[in-house]
Design a protein around this motif. Structure first.
Motif, PDB file in Angstrom:
ATOM      1  N   THR A 163      -0.094  -9.577   3.032  1.00 15.73           N
ATOM      2  CA  THR A 163      -0.893  -8.284   3.738  1.00 15.73           C
ATOM      3  C   THR A 163      -0.573  -8.288   5.137  1.00 15.73           C
ATOM      4  O   THR A 163      -0.332  -7.364   5.860  1.00 15.73           O
ATOM      5  N   ALA A 164      -1.020  -9.393   5.838  1.00 15.70           N
ATOM      6  CA  ALA A 164      -0.829  -9.354   7.225  1.00 15.70           C
ATOM      7  C   ALA A 164       0.626  -9.167   7.751  1.00 15.70           C
ATOM      8  O   ALA A 164       0.736  -8.444   8.677  1.00 15.70           O
ATOM      9  N   ALA A 165       1.489  -9.836   7.030  1.00 17.28           N
ATOM     10  CA  ALA A 165       2.869  -9.810   7.439  1.00 17.28           C
ATOM     11  C   ALA A 165       3.320  -8.343   7.351  1.00 17.28           C
ATOM     12  O   ALA A 165       4.259  -7.914   8.012  1.00 17.28           O
ATOM     13  N   LEU A 166       3.022  -7.575   5.955  1.00 16.79           N
ATOM     14  CA  LEU A 166       3.325  -6.404   6.205  1.00 16.79           C
ATOM     15  C   LEU A 166       2.854  -5.319   7.084  1.00 16.79           C
ATOM     16  O   LEU A 166       3.648  -4.685   7.723  1.00 16.79           O
ATOM     17  N   CYS A 167       1.715  -5.448   7.427  1.00 18.29           N
ATOM     18  CA  CYS A 167       1.316  -4.694   8.782  1.00 18.29           C
ATOM     19  C   CYS A 167       2.028  -5.111   9.879  1.00 18.29           C
ATOM     20  O   CYS A 167       2.400  -4.375  10.772  1.00 18.29           O
ATOM     21  N   PHE A 168       2.250  -6.270  10.123  1.00 17.28           N
ATOM     22  CA  PHE A 168       2.974  -6.722  11.426  1.00 17.28           C
ATOM     23  C   PHE A 168       4.428  -6.169  11.337  1.00 17.28           C
ATOM     24  O   PHE A 168       4.764  -5.408  12.475  1.00 17.28           O
ATOM     25  N   VAL A 169       5.122  -6.213  10.435  1.00 16.06           N
ATOM     26  CA  VAL A 169       6.417  -5.723  10.293  1.00 16.06           C
ATOM     27  C   VAL A 169       6.437  -4.172  10.304  1.00 16.06           C
ATOM     28  O   VAL A 169       7.324  -3.667  11.081  1.00 16.06           O
ATOM     29  N   GLY A 170       5.513  -3.560   9.859  1.00 13.66           N
ATOM     30  CA  GLY A 170       5.468  -2.044   9.770  1.00 13.66           C
ATOM     31  C   GLY A 170       4.898  -1.588  11.304  1.00 13.66           C
ATOM     32  O   GLY A 170       5.655  -0.708  11.604  1.00 13.66           O
ATOM     33  N   ILE A 171       4.244  -2.313  12.000  1.00 12.22           N
ATOM     34  CA  ILE A 171       4.026  -2.010  13.185  1.00 12.22           C
ATOM     35  C   ILE A 171       5.060  -2.216  14.264  1.00 12.22           C
ATOM     36  O   ILE A 171       5.522  -1.763  15.286  1.00 12.22           O
ATOM     37  N   ALA A 172       5.821  -3.416  14.073  1.00 10.90           N
ATOM     38  CA  ALA A 172       6.913  -3.582  14.996  1.00 10.90           C
ATOM     39  C   ALA A 172       8.146  -2.418  14.579  1.00 10.90           C
ATOM     40  O   ALA A 172       8.816  -2.272  15.479  1.00 10.90           O
ATOM     41  N   GLY A 173       8.261  -2.003  13.421  1.00  7.80           N
ATOM     42  CA  GLY A 173       9.016  -0.938  13.134  1.00  7.80           C
ATOM     43  C   GLY A 173       8.808   0.050  13.914  1.00  7.80           C
ATOM     44  O   GLY A 173       9.716   0.746  14.398  1.00  7.80           O
ATOM     45  N   VAL A 174       7.597   0.629  13.864  1.00  4.83           N
ATOM     46  CA  VAL A 174       7.039   1.875  14.685  1.00  4.83           C
ATOM     47  C   VAL A 174       7.383   1.686  16.103  1.00  4.83           C
ATOM     48  O   VAL A 174       7.860   2.376  16.804  1.00  4.83           O
ATOM     49  N   LEU A 190       0.472  -1.070  20.767  1.00  2.07           N
ATOM     50  CA  LEU A 190       1.138  -1.452  19.610  1.00  2.07           C
ATOM     51  C   LEU A 190       1.596  -2.940  19.649  1.00  2.07           C
ATOM     52  O   LEU A 190       1.289  -3.703  18.703  1.00  2.07           O
ATOM     53  N   VAL A 191       1.733  -3.440  20.965  1.00  7.37           N
ATOM     54  CA  VAL A 191       1.780  -4.938  20.994  1.00  7.37           C
ATOM     55  C   VAL A 191       0.487  -5.712  20.563  1.00  7.37           C
ATOM     56  O   VAL A 191       0.627  -6.600  20.090  1.00  7.37           O
ATOM     57  N   VAL A 192      -0.544  -5.035  21.041  1.00  3.65           N
ATOM     58  CA  VAL A 192      -1.970  -5.605  20.970  1.00  3.65           C
ATOM     59  C   VAL A 192      -2.179  -5.581  19.366  1.00  3.65           C
ATOM     60  O   VAL A 192      -2.666  -6.650  18.950  1.00  3.65           O
ATOM     61  N   LEU A 193      -1.797  -4.752  18.663  1.00  8.99           N
ATOM     62  CA  LEU A 193      -2.225  -4.741  17.299  1.00  8.99           C
ATOM     63  C   LEU A 193      -1.078  -5.718  16.678  1.00  8.99           C
ATOM     64  O   LEU A 193      -1.527  -6.501  15.560  1.00  8.99           O
ATOM     65  N   LEU A 194       0.253  -6.000  17.006  1.00 14.21           N
ATOM     66  CA  LEU A 194       0.993  -7.018  16.522  1.00 14.21           C
ATOM     67  C   LEU A 194       0.021  -8.508  16.659  1.00 14.21           C
ATOM     68  O   LEU A 194       0.122  -9.277  15.882  1.00 14.21           O
ATOM     69  N   ALA A 195      -0.346  -8.715  17.811  1.00 13.94           N
ATOM     70  CA  ALA A 195      -1.181  -9.835  18.111  1.00 13.94           C
ATOM     71  C   ALA A 195      -2.206 -10.081  17.391  1.00 13.94           C
ATOM     72  O   ALA A 195      -2.654 -11.155  16.775  1.00 13.94           O
ATOM     73  N   LEU A 196      -2.882  -8.935  16.996  1.00 12.91           N
ATOM     74  CA  LEU A 196      -4.183  -9.006  15.939  1.00 12.91           C
ATOM     75  C   LEU A 196      -3.496  -9.377  14.620  1.00 12.91           C
ATOM     76  O   LEU A 196      -4.517  -9.984  13.855  1.00 12.91           O
ATOM     77  N   MET A 197      -2.622  -8.812  14.187  1.00  5.97           N
ATOM     78  CA  MET A 197      -2.067  -9.400  12.916  1.00  5.97           C
ATOM     79  C   MET A 197      -1.800 -10.800  12.842  1.00  5.97           C
ATOM     80  O   MET A 197      -1.967 -11.374  11.817  1.00  5.97           O
ATOM     81  N   VAL A 198      -1.286 -11.317  13.728  1.00  5.15           N
ATOM     82  CA  VAL A 198      -1.101 -12.776  13.983  1.00  5.15           C
ATOM     83  C   VAL A 198      -2.559 -13.503  13.920  1.00  5.15           C
ATOM     84  O   VAL A 198      -2.565 -14.429  13.096  1.00  5.15           O
ATOM     85  N   VAL A 199      -3.456 -13.020  14.528  1.00  9.07           N
ATOM     86  CA  VAL A 199      -4.606 -13.725  14.747  1.00  9.07           C
ATOM     87  C   VAL A 199      -5.287 -13.459  13.403  1.00  9.07           C
ATOM     88  O   VAL A 199      -5.867 -14.504  12.401  1.00  9.07           O
ATOM     89  N   ASN A 200      -5.267 -12.435  12.858  1.00 10.04           N
ATOM     90  CA  ASN A 200      -5.719 -12.142  11.410  1.00 10.04           C
ATOM     91  C   ASN A 200      -4.988 -13.264  10.162  1.00 10.04           C
ATOM     92  O   ASN A 200      -5.818 -13.640   9.466  1.00 10.04           O
ATOM     93  N   ALA A 201      -3.812 -13.392  10.375  1.00  9.44           N
ATOM     94  CA  ALA A 201      -3.081 -14.324   9.502  1.00  9.44           C
ATOM     95  C   ALA A 201      -3.467 -15.725   9.400  1.00  9.44           C
ATOM     96  O   ALA A 201      -3.657 -16.418   8.553  1.00  9.44           O
ATOM     97  N   VAL A 202      -4.128 -16.168  10.850  1.00  4.42           N
ATOM     98  CA  VAL A 202      -4.786 -17.345  10.928  1.00  4.42           C
ATOM     99  C   VAL A 202      -5.933 -17.603  10.547  1.00  4.42           C
ATOM    100  O   VAL A 202      -6.574 -18.419   9.819  1.00  4.42           O
ATOM    101  N   ILE A 203      -6.691 -16.648  11.031  1.00  2.12           N
ATOM    102  CA  ILE A 203      -8.090 -16.843  10.725  1.00  2.12           C
ATOM    103  C   ILE A 203      -8.648 -16.471   9.238  1.00  2.12           C
ATOM    104  O   ILE A 203      -9.758 -16.668   8.665  1.00  2.12           O
ATOM    105  N   SER A 204      -7.783 -15.808   8.367  1.00  2.00           N
ATOM    106  CA  SER A 204      -8.164 -15.378   7.120  1.00  2.00           C
ATOM    107  C   SER A 204      -7.788 -16.346   6.111  1.00  2.00           C
ATOM    108  O   SER A 204      -8.033 -16.220   4.795  1.00  2.00           O
ATOM    109  N   LEU A 205      -7.186 -17.297   6.466  1.00  3.71           N
ATOM    110  CA  LEU A 205      -6.828 -18.388   5.370  1.00  3.71           C
ATOM    111  C   LEU A 205      -7.902 -18.998   4.707  1.00  3.71           C
ATOM    112  O   LEU A 205      -7.833 -18.995   3.420  1.00  3.71           O
ATOM    113  N   PRO A 206      -9.158 -19.282   5.143  1.00  2.00           N
ATOM    114  CA  PRO A 206     -10.130 -19.843   4.393  1.00  2.00           C
ATOM    115  C   PRO A 206     -10.521 -18.823   3.495  1.00  2.00           C
ATOM    116  O   PRO A 206     -11.133 -19.047   2.391  1.00  2.00           O
TER     117      PRO A 206
END
Length: 394
Positions: A283-294, A370-386
């Motif tokens: 889920t986080a990866a799809l958002c990251f790729v989508g924002i990177a495309g935008v 948009l760069v900040v949104l990309l960073a937030l999705m990286v953070v999301n991928a890390v903190i959401s594992l638990p």
């Protein structure tokens, strides 16, 4: 200790059609009340500040009023609480159609109703549907929620024009699907509070110290921040890339349709697994790729990135409902986790459009936001594992 279901509460063959119909209609109405506002803002003659406040109110109010759901279900039970929330939603829609004051006051009232619906609906699924159907039902929930928003977003401007420029009619049309939902849920009023269970007495104190609960909250909050930010600014971002307004609006419509698709398949697939870490990461990866495309891709490929982004956004709205159920042992804890997650999560979400607007104003470009949104999705991928790890909250 597992919470025993109330006698007669678990879904049976005779009540399946009525319950499913009520559930589907309820889910359809969770975002219709908000989905038609954005396209109408240019016609409402609002100042930039007023428009920003109007679009920020729904997630902010859904966060601030989510805690009342626990006390309400303790007094009325899940089904009657949902019915009461639908009544509040209908009243909010009607009030919103009465003048400028009504527009803002009605948005707040409707948001209160939706806040309660948001919290209790996943609990209802845990209570009334068999475990093997929870993922599918949460998928239906997210799909109908996204589909309702997409439909009203597409219809609001044509309705406004066909009515001779009546914002009252264009906004009031949201009551049409809300009334059938109210009537359908009236068939579930025979289910009251569970006998002998103090379903609303458990406080957040334990959850506030629980890493998994905060992980679920972080996942929902950052995914919702992304959703409301994209819904608020995606057309504007493409207009800044020299795309005409109609085409930019079309890209948002494509994204919203993809949200419905992702909203169904994300929780449906996550619900089949005991461990949801992979769906959370995808889920986080799809958002990251989508924002990177935008951000980076030529505007001619914008529909592709709108679809990718929409799939991630939709999954990010549906999977938390699965997590509320999968990470808890009983309905009481599920309700508290749902309330905690949405209280903090929607407040986080409300900050998204404001943050991106501030970053744009400071930098004069959409690149930094948009760069900040990309960073937030990286953070999301890390903190959401638990949040996705197999097991339940103690």
């Amino acid at each position: 200790m597992s919470e025993a279901p109330a006698r007669g509460a678990r879904i049976g063959a005779g009540q399946t059609p009525l319950l499913v119909a009520a559930f589907v209609l309820l889910s359809l109405n969770l975002r219709i009340v908000f989905g038609g506002v954005g396209p109408l803002i240019p016609s409402l003659e609002l100042s930039h500040t007023a428009a920003t406040v109007l679009t920020t109110l729904p997630p902010l109010c859904m966060g601030l009023f989510a805690p009342i759901a626990a006390g309400l279900r303790g007094r009325l039970g899940d089904e009657r609480s949902l019915f009461a929330a639908l009544v509040v939603l209908v009243l909010g829609i009607l009030l919103r159609s009465v003048g400028m004051f009504g527009l803002f006051a009605g948005t707040i009232v409707a948001s209160i109703g939706v806040a309660v619906l948001n919290v209790i609906t996943p609990v209802l699924v845990k209570k009334r549907f068999p475990p093997e159907r929870i993922g599918v039902m949460m998928g239906v929930y997210a799909m109908m929620m996204g589909g309702g928003a997409a439909a009203i977003a597409a219809l609001s401007v044509p309705i406004y024009r066909a009515s001779g420029g009546s914002s009252a009619i264009a906004l009031g049309v949201a009551v049409i699907p809300a009334v059938p939902a109210l009537l359908a849920f009236a068939t579930q009023l025979k289910f009251g509070p569970d006998k002998g269970q103090a379903v609303a007495t458990k406080r957040w104190s334990g959850l506030l110290r629980n890493r998994t609960a905060w992980s679920v909250t972080g996942f929902f909050g950052l995914q919702s921040l992304m959703l409301y930010t994209i819904f608020a600014w995606l057309p504007t971002i493409y207009v800044a890339k020299d795309v005409d307004r109609a085409t930019a609006g079309l890209y948002l419509s494509i994204c919203v349709i993809a949200v419905s698709v992702g909203g169904f398949f994300g929780p449906s697939l996550a619900g089949r697994r005991a461990d949801q870490r992979l769906p959370v990461l995808v889920t986080a990866a799809l958002c990251f790729v989508g924002i990177a495309g935008v951000l980076l891709a030529p505007t001619g490929s914008a529909p592709v990135w709108a679809i990718v982004l929409g799939l991630g956004l939709g999954a990010g709205q549906g999977i938390p409902g699965v997590l509320y159920v999968a990470r808890t042992e009983d309905r009481q804890t599920a309700a508290q986790l749902s309330s905690m997650s949405q209280t903090f999560g929607y407040v986080i979400a409300a900050a998204g459009p404001l943050l991106t607007a501030a970053l744009f104003a400071a930098s004069g470009s959409w690149t930094l936001p948009l760069v900040v949104l990309l960073a937030l999705m990286v953070v999301n991928a890390v903190i959401s594992l638990p949040a996705g790890r197999r097991g339940v909250i103690d």
